[in-house]
Design an enzyme around this catalytic site. Structure first.
Site, short mmCIF file in Angstrom:
data_model
loop_
_atom_site.label_atom_id
_atom_site.label_comp_id
_atom_site.label_asym_id
_atom_site.label_seq_id
_atom_site.Cartn_x
_atom_site.Cartn_y
_atom_site.Cartn_z
N SER A 28 -44.31 44.99 63.49
CA SER A 28 -45.45 45.91 63.63
C SER A 28 -45.48 47.02 62.59
O SER A 28 -46.54 47.58 62.30
CB SER A 28 -45.45 46.53 65.04
N SER A 156 -28.57 45.91 55.06
CA SER A 156 -28.78 47.22 54.44
C SER A 156 -27.62 47.48 53.48
O SER A 156 -26.51 46.94 53.69
CB SER A 156 -28.79 48.31 55.51
N TYR A 169 -24.73 51.85 62.74
CA TYR A 169 -25.69 51.13 61.91
C TYR A 169 -24.98 50.30 60.83
O TYR A 169 -25.28 49.12 60.62
CB TYR A 169 -26.64 52.14 61.28
N ALA A 171 -21.92 49.18 60.85
CA ALA A 171 -21.21 48.05 61.47
C ALA A 171 -22.19 46.92 61.80
O ALA A 171 -21.91 45.74 61.57
CB ALA A 171 -20.51 48.51 62.75
P1 NAP Z 1 -39.32 50.81 60.98
O1 NAP Z 1 -40.40 51.21 60.07
O2 NAP Z 1 -38.69 51.81 61.88
O3 NAP Z 1 -39.85 49.56 61.85
C1 NAP Z 1 -38.98 48.95 62.76
C2 NAP Z 1 -39.67 47.76 63.37
O4 NAP Z 1 -38.73 47.11 64.25
C3 NAP Z 1 -40.89 48.11 64.19
O5 NAP Z 1 -41.82 47.05 64.07
C4 NAP Z 1 -40.32 48.15 65.63
O6 NAP Z 1 -41.28 47.87 66.64
C5 NAP Z 1 -39.31 47.01 65.54
N1 NAP Z 1 -38.27 47.08 66.55
C6 NAP Z 1 -37.38 48.09 66.73
N2 NAP Z 1 -36.56 47.77 67.77
C7 NAP Z 1 -36.96 46.57 68.22
C8 NAP Z 1 -36.52 45.72 69.27
N3 NAP Z 1 -35.50 46.05 70.08
N4 NAP Z 1 -37.16 44.54 69.46
C9 NAP Z 1 -38.20 44.19 68.67
N5 NAP Z 1 -38.66 44.95 67.66
C10 NAP Z 1 -38.05 46.12 67.44
O7 NAP Z 1 -38.09 50.15 60.17
P2 NAP Z 1 -38.02 49.64 58.66
O8 NAP Z 1 -37.63 50.78 57.82
O9 NAP Z 1 -39.18 48.82 58.33
O10 NAP Z 1 -36.73 48.71 58.77
C11 NAP Z 1 -36.85 47.29 58.92
C12 NAP Z 1 -35.47 46.69 58.77
O11 NAP Z 1 -34.96 47.01 57.49
C13 NAP Z 1 -34.46 47.24 59.79
O12 NAP Z 1 -33.59 46.23 60.17
C14 NAP Z 1 -33.72 48.29 58.99
O13 NAP Z 1 -32.42 48.49 59.49
C15 NAP Z 1 -33.71 47.65 57.61
N6 NAP Z 1 -33.54 48.60 56.52
C16 NAP Z 1 -34.43 49.60 56.30
C17 NAP Z 1 -34.22 50.48 55.26
C18 NAP Z 1 -35.16 51.61 54.94
O14 NAP Z 1 -34.83 52.44 54.05
N7 NAP Z 1 -36.31 51.71 55.56
C19 NAP Z 1 -33.09 50.34 54.44
C20 NAP Z 1 -32.20 49.29 54.69
C21 NAP Z 1 -32.44 48.42 55.73
P3 NAP Z 1 -42.23 49.07 67.26
O15 NAP Z 1 -43.25 49.37 66.21
O16 NAP Z 1 -42.87 48.47 68.44
O17 NAP Z 1 -41.34 50.22 67.53
#
Ligand code: NAP
Length: 261
Positions: A28, A156, A169, A171
Site C-alpha cells: 500500500s 536492508s 530490525y 536481526a
Molecule cells: P513503509 O513506507 O512504512 O510501508 C510499509 C508497508 O508495509 C505498508 O504498505 C504497510 O501497510 C505494510 N505492512 C507493515 N506491516 C505489515 C504487516 N504486518 N502485514 C502486511 N503489511 C504490512 O515502508 P518502506 O520504507 O516502503 O519499507 C518497505 C520495506 O523496505 C520494509 O521491509 C523495510 O524494512 C525495507 N527497507 C526500507 C528502507 C527505507 O529507507 N525506507 C531501507 C531499507 C529497507 P499499511 O499501509 O497498511 O500500514
C-alpha cells in the site's frame, strides 16, 4: 520448458496461464507500492497485501490497473500464517499461479537494546522475518510444481552492517538474507530464483520519521548525497524477476547510494 530457455526468466507461457502473476507484501505504501506499479507496468497481474491503509490500497489498485492488467489489494497481516495461507490460495485461484513474489512488508520499533521491551523485539521479528517465512512457505510449493518462479525479499543495509538502536530490525533483516540464500540453494534445481535487496536510506514514510540530525548525518555518509527513491528500488526488484536476471540467484543486491562503501 527449461528455465534457461525462458527469455522472461519467471514462467513458461501456457494456454491457461499467459499473463504473469506477482504477489507483493506491504504494497500500500513506499517501496512495496512502487513495486506493485513497476510490475504492473511490466505486464504482471499483481496481488498485494497491507496491514491497515484501505484507502491507499484502493487508490493503488486503480493506478496499477491503468497499465491494463489486474491489481488487487487485500488487508492481510503477514505475521499471521493462516491469513497468509488463505490469501495466497485465493490469489492463485483468482489470478493464477504465482510467477513472482516480493516481500516488502516491514516495520521498525527502534530503541537501544538496554531500553527495548519484548513487544518491540517480537513485533519487528514477527512482521519482518516470520512474515517472509509465511509468504515464501505458502508460495514455494506451487512454484516448485511448475518449476519456475522468482522471489525477492526486501532486506536492508541494516541487516548487512547493523544499525545502532535497531538490534531488532537489523536481526530481522540479517535473517532475511540467511533465509534467502538458504532457500536459493534449496530451490534452484526447481528453476526458482531467490534474491534479497538491501536498500539504504529511501524516501518513504518509514524514513520520514528521522529527525533533522539523523537525516543530516545520513546525508554526509552517502556518497551520492541524497536518499534513494522507492521507484529506484522497485526497478531493481522488477529487473530481478525479469528474464535478463535469469542467472541471478542467492544474491544480496545493495541499493544505497554508496553509504556502505
Ligand atoms: P513503509 O513506507 O512504512 O510501508 C510499509 C508497508 O508495509 C505498508 O504498505 C504497510 O501497510 C505494510 N505492512 C507493515 N506491516 C505489515 C504487516 N504486518 N502485514 C502486511 N503489511 C504490512 O515502508 P518502506 O520504507 O516502503 O519499507 C518497505 C520495506 O523496505 C520494509 O521491509 C523495510 O524494512 C525495507 N527497507 C526500507 C528502507 C527505507 O529507507 N525506507 C531501507 C531499507 C529497507 P499499511 O499501509 O497498511 O500500514
Amino acid at each position: 520448458m527449461d528455465m534457461t530457455d525462458d527469455p522472461r526468466g519467471t514462467t513458461p507461457a501456457d494456454d491457461e496461464h499467459s499473463t504473469r502473476v506477482a504477489l507483493v507484501t506491504g504494497g500500500s505504501r513506499g517501496i512495496g507500492r512502487a513495486t506493485v506499479l513497476a510490475l504492473a507496468r511490466d505486464g504482471f497481474d499483481v496481488a498485494f497485501c497491507y496491514r491497515s491503509d484501505d484507502e491507499a490500497a484502493r487508490t493503488l489498485e486503480k493506478e496499477a490497473a491503468q497499465y491494463g492488467g489486474r491489481a488487487t489489494g487485500a488487508r492481510v497481516d503477514v505475521a499471521d500464517a493462516e491469513a497468509v495461507r488463505t490469501w495466497i490460495g485465493g490469489v492463485e485461484e483468482e489470478l493464477g499461479p504465482l510467477d513472482a513474489v516480493v516481500t516488502a512488508a516491514g516495520i521498525t520499533r527502534d530503541n537501544p537494546l538496554v531500553l527495548m521491551d519484548d513487544q518491540e523485539w517480537h513485533q519487528v521479528l514477527d512482521t519482518n522475518l516470520d512474515g517472509v517465512y509465511h509468504v515464501c512457505r505458502a508460495a514455494v510449493f506451487g512454484m516448485m510444481k511448475r518449476r519456475t518462479g522468482a522471489i525477492v525479499n526486501i532486506s536492508s543495509v541494516a541487516g548487512v552492517y547493523g544499525h545502532a538502536t535497531q538490534t531488532n530490525y537489523s536481526a530481522s533483516k540479517a535473517g532475511i538474507i540467511g533465509f534467502s540464500r538458504a532457500l536459493a540453494k534449496e530451490v534452484g534445481r526447481s528453476g526458482i530464483r531467490v534474491n534479497a535487496v538491501a536498500p539504504g536510506f529511501i524516501e518513504t514514510d518509514m524514513t520520514a520519521a528521522m529527525n533533522d540530525k539523523a537525516r543530516k548525518d545520513a546525508m554526509k555518509s552517502i556518497p551520492l548525497r541524497r536518499m534513494g527513491r522507492a521507484d529506484e528500488v522497485a526497478d531493481l526488484v522488477a529487473y530481478l524477476v525479469s528474464g535478463p536476471a535469469a542467472y541471478i540467484t542467492g544474491s544480496v543486491l545493495q541499493i544505497d547510494g554508496g553509504i556502505t562503501i
